[in-house]
Design an enzyme around this catalytic site. Structure first.
Site, PDB file in Angstrom:
ATOM      1  N   CYS A 162     -69.014   9.650  80.500  1.00  0.00           N
ATOM      2  CA  CYS A 162     -68.465  10.130  81.763  1.00  0.00           C
ATOM      3  C   CYS A 162     -69.528  10.437  82.807  1.00  0.00           C
ATOM      4  O   CYS A 162     -69.200  10.868  83.909  1.00  0.00           O
ATOM      5  CB  CYS A 162     -67.588  11.344  81.510  1.00  0.00           C
ATOM      6  SG  CYS A 162     -66.180  10.969  80.441  1.00  0.00           S
ATOM      7  N   HIS A 302     -68.874  18.862  87.510  1.00  0.00           N
ATOM      8  CA  HIS A 302     -68.147  17.967  86.599  1.00  0.00           C
ATOM      9  C   HIS A 302     -66.747  18.530  86.369  1.00  0.00           C
ATOM     10  O   HIS A 302     -65.766  17.788  86.417  1.00  0.00           O
ATOM     11  CB  HIS A 302     -68.919  17.823  85.297  1.00  0.00           C
ATOM     12  CG  HIS A 302     -68.403  16.750  84.396  1.00  0.00           C
ATOM     13  ND1 HIS A 302     -68.270  15.435  84.802  1.00  0.00           N
ATOM     14  CD2 HIS A 302     -67.964  16.790  83.098  1.00  0.00           C
ATOM     15  CE1 HIS A 302     -67.794  14.707  83.803  1.00  0.00           C
ATOM     16  NE2 HIS A 302     -67.596  15.505  82.768  1.00  0.00           N
ATOM     17  N   GLU A 313     -70.844  24.684  82.059  1.00  0.00           N
ATOM     18  CA  GLU A 313     -71.381  24.195  83.319  1.00  0.00           C
ATOM     19  C   GLU A 313     -71.571  25.338  84.310  1.00  0.00           C
ATOM     20  O   GLU A 313     -72.587  25.415  85.013  1.00  0.00           O
ATOM     21  CB  GLU A 313     -70.476  23.119  83.911  1.00  0.00           C
ATOM     22  CG  GLU A 313     -71.043  22.471  85.163  1.00  0.00           C
ATOM     23  CD  GLU A 313     -70.151  21.375  85.731  1.00  0.00           C
ATOM     24  OE1 GLU A 313     -70.648  20.621  86.579  1.00  0.00           O
ATOM     25  OE2 GLU A 313     -68.969  21.283  85.328  1.00  0.00           O
ATOM     26  N   LYS A 331     -61.488  17.159  90.364  1.00  0.00           N
ATOM     27  CA  LYS A 331     -60.628  16.644  89.295  1.00  0.00           C
ATOM     28  C   LYS A 331     -59.252  17.307  89.264  1.00  0.00           C
ATOM     29  O   LYS A 331     -58.335  16.809  88.607  1.00  0.00           O
ATOM     30  CB  LYS A 331     -61.316  16.784  87.936  1.00  0.00           C
ATOM     31  CG  LYS A 331     -62.497  15.843  87.751  1.00  0.00           C
ATOM     32  CD  LYS A 331     -63.111  15.973  86.352  1.00  0.00           C
ATOM     33  CE  LYS A 331     -64.256  15.007  86.147  1.00  0.00           C
ATOM     34  NZ  LYS A 331     -65.454  15.334  86.949  1.00  0.00           N
ATOM     35  N   HIS A 336     -59.574  13.160  85.518  1.00  0.00           N
ATOM     36  CA  HIS A 336     -60.903  12.771  85.045  1.00  0.00           C
ATOM     37  C   HIS A 336     -60.946  11.252  84.904  1.00  0.00           C
ATOM     38  O   HIS A 336     -60.321  10.683  83.997  1.00  0.00           O
ATOM     39  CB  HIS A 336     -61.165  13.449  83.704  1.00  0.00           C
ATOM     40  CG  HIS A 336     -62.570  13.324  83.210  1.00  0.00           C
ATOM     41  ND1 HIS A 336     -63.516  12.510  83.803  1.00  0.00           N
ATOM     42  CD2 HIS A 336     -63.191  13.911  82.161  1.00  0.00           C
ATOM     43  CE1 HIS A 336     -64.652  12.613  83.147  1.00  0.00           C
ATOM     44  NE2 HIS A 336     -64.485  13.459  82.140  1.00  0.00           N
ATOM     45  N   PHE A 395     -69.711  12.451  76.832  1.00  0.00           N
ATOM     46  CA  PHE A 395     -69.821  12.462  75.385  1.00  0.00           C
ATOM     47  C   PHE A 395     -71.220  12.007  74.960  1.00  0.00           C
ATOM     48  O   PHE A 395     -71.839  11.165  75.611  1.00  0.00           O
ATOM     49  CB  PHE A 395     -68.779  11.538  74.771  1.00  0.00           C
ATOM     50  CG  PHE A 395     -67.402  12.153  74.649  1.00  0.00           C
ATOM     51  CD1 PHE A 395     -67.113  13.409  75.142  1.00  0.00           C
ATOM     52  CD2 PHE A 395     -66.378  11.442  74.026  1.00  0.00           C
ATOM     53  CE1 PHE A 395     -65.848  13.954  75.026  1.00  0.00           C
ATOM     54  CE2 PHE A 395     -65.105  11.988  73.896  1.00  0.00           C
ATOM     55  CZ  PHE A 395     -64.833  13.240  74.398  1.00  0.00           C
TER      56      PHE A 395
END
Length: 426
Positions: A162, A302, A313, A331, A336, A395
């Site tokens: 991502c 993110h 984060e 988002k 996402h 990931f």
């Protein structure tokens, strides 16, 4: 800063927030979620997603071309066409050997893989498309852009989950600064919303289960967040060295001044608990640009709406910036978009800088009390700022950060501006 800064001269978007940059920015500033029940996922435990609205590949690309391309490549071609027009560049007349294409994707063409596998099982090998392999190979998004736009310079795809779109933009900057190209067509594309992928995410417990109210399911930094909503889309940026952009008097949206990347080296899916990898990437972007944390006014986080990501984060952001930045996650509107998300959010970060405002984080009803940083909610916030960061994680512990600047010394043309809605977000 200027010796390592590159100019962004073209933008193109195809996302759940709309097709085209203007439509996207209006919806992002309005804070209206694109999430809805998805008939293709009806058999799954989670059947909500954020799809690109009204996308007709045949009308945009022609029947023959569209039939041979995976959906993420279709998105990328439309976004690239918008970005090149915006940049004032003509692929029919440019020197293609000096044009690089660097795109990011997390999965390549999993939709085509799923469809062609179903054909094989149901009807045998004779019904598998002769274009199956080109449709599913991850490199083909950059390869097809090169074919369609006659770009014969460096051509590659980054695959950092991502963070892929963010990584691609950082790599494109390196190519420009090295002199390997004069123009970089870069960004990210993803179309992985299919039953197999979504079943996998559901098994991981990563998806929101707020099935009775999908428009409120993606809620980054909210106390009641329970997972992300999957989306799809593409973003393409055209980048050039600053002197080259100014020499041809190109309109400039903003400047990419710094890039940083890191690996958590912790777990295949979970972020490092203290957010140290994310922090390392952002600090590297600041150092790359010769900037200090106090110079930054805004972070497009993110912010996936998962319990772990948002907290780790936020802790990383607090250690770097304290209360000196306003943070948003877009988002809440788009969901996402996996490997495309960093590139899409890079465009939103540039638009925030140009318009001197921070769009709201949709669906934040009660901020998680453990989130220490200031989160933009409710409505657009007007905010003077010269630098902003776009942050991405993926990931495997992949982290990447882009530092954008509103200015890069004297410029012959002022950055173009899109109107910003002032009304309270719905």
């Amino acid at each position: 800063m200027s010796s390592r800064t590159v100019a962004v001269t073209g933008l193109g978007l195809v996302t759940p927030a709309g097709i085209g940059v203007g439509e996207n920015w209006q919806r992002i500033c309005g804070g209206r979620s694109a999430a809805a029940r998805d008939p293709e996922l009806a058999s799954l435990p989670v059947d909500i997603s954020c799809r690109v609205p009204g996308f007709e590949p045949v009308a945009r690309l022609g029947a023959t071309h569209a039939r041979r391309l995976d959906r993420h490549v279709q998105f990328a071609l439309v976004a690239a066409a918008e970005a090149l027009v915006d940049a004032g560049l003509d692929h029919e007349t440019w020197d293609g050997a000096r044009v690089a294409v660097v795109m990011g994707t997390g999965a390549g063409g999993p939709g085509s893989s799923y469809t062609q596998h179903q054909r094989l099982i149901d009807h045998g090998s004779a019904k598998v498309s002769a274009h199956a392999l080109p449709m599913l190979l991850p490199n083909m998004v950059a390869g097809q852009l090169a074919i369609d736009f006659h770009a014969t310079g460096p051509n590659l795809v980054t695959c950092t989950a991502c963070a892929a779109g963010t990584t691609a933009i950082g790599m494109a900057r390196y190519l420009l600064l090295s002199g390997a190209c004069d123009v970089a067509v870069t960004g990210g594309a993803e179309a992985a919303v299919n039953p197999l992928f979504m079943a996998g995410f559901a098994r991981l417990g990563a998806l929101s289960r707020r099935l009775d109210e999908p428009a409120r399911a993606s809620r980054p930094f909210d106390a009641a967040r329970d997972g992300f909503v999957a989306g799809e889309g593409a973003a393409v940026l055209v980048m050039e060295r600053v002197d080259d952009a100014h020499a041809r008097r190109a309109g400039v949206h903003g400047y990419l001044a710094g890039y940083g990347a890191s690996a958590d080296a912790h777990h295949v899916t979970a972020p490092e608990p203290d957010g140290r990898g994310t922090e390392q990437a952002m600090r590297a972007a600041l150092a790359d640009a010769g900037a200090e944390p106090g110079d930054v006014g805004h972070v497009n986080a993110h912010g996936t709406s998962t319990p772990l990501n948002d907290l780790t984060e936020a802790l990383a952001l607090w250690r770097i910036f304290g209360d000196g930045v306003v943070v948003t996650s877009t988002k809440g509107v788009t969901g996402h978009m996996l490997g495309a998300t960093g590139a899409v959010e890079a465009v939103y970060t540039l638009l925030a800088l140009k318009n001197q405002c921070v769009p709201p984080t949709a669906n934040v009803e009660k901020l998680d009390p453990d989130i220490p940083v200031e989160i933009a909610t409710g409505a657009v916030q007007l905010r003077p700022m010269s630098l902003a960061i776009n942050n991405s994680c993926g990931f495997g512990g992949q982290n990447a950060a882009l530092l954008f600047s509103r200015d890069a010394g004297s410029s012959p043309s002022s950055p173009r501006s899109l109107s910003t809605p002032r009304e309270t977000a719905g």
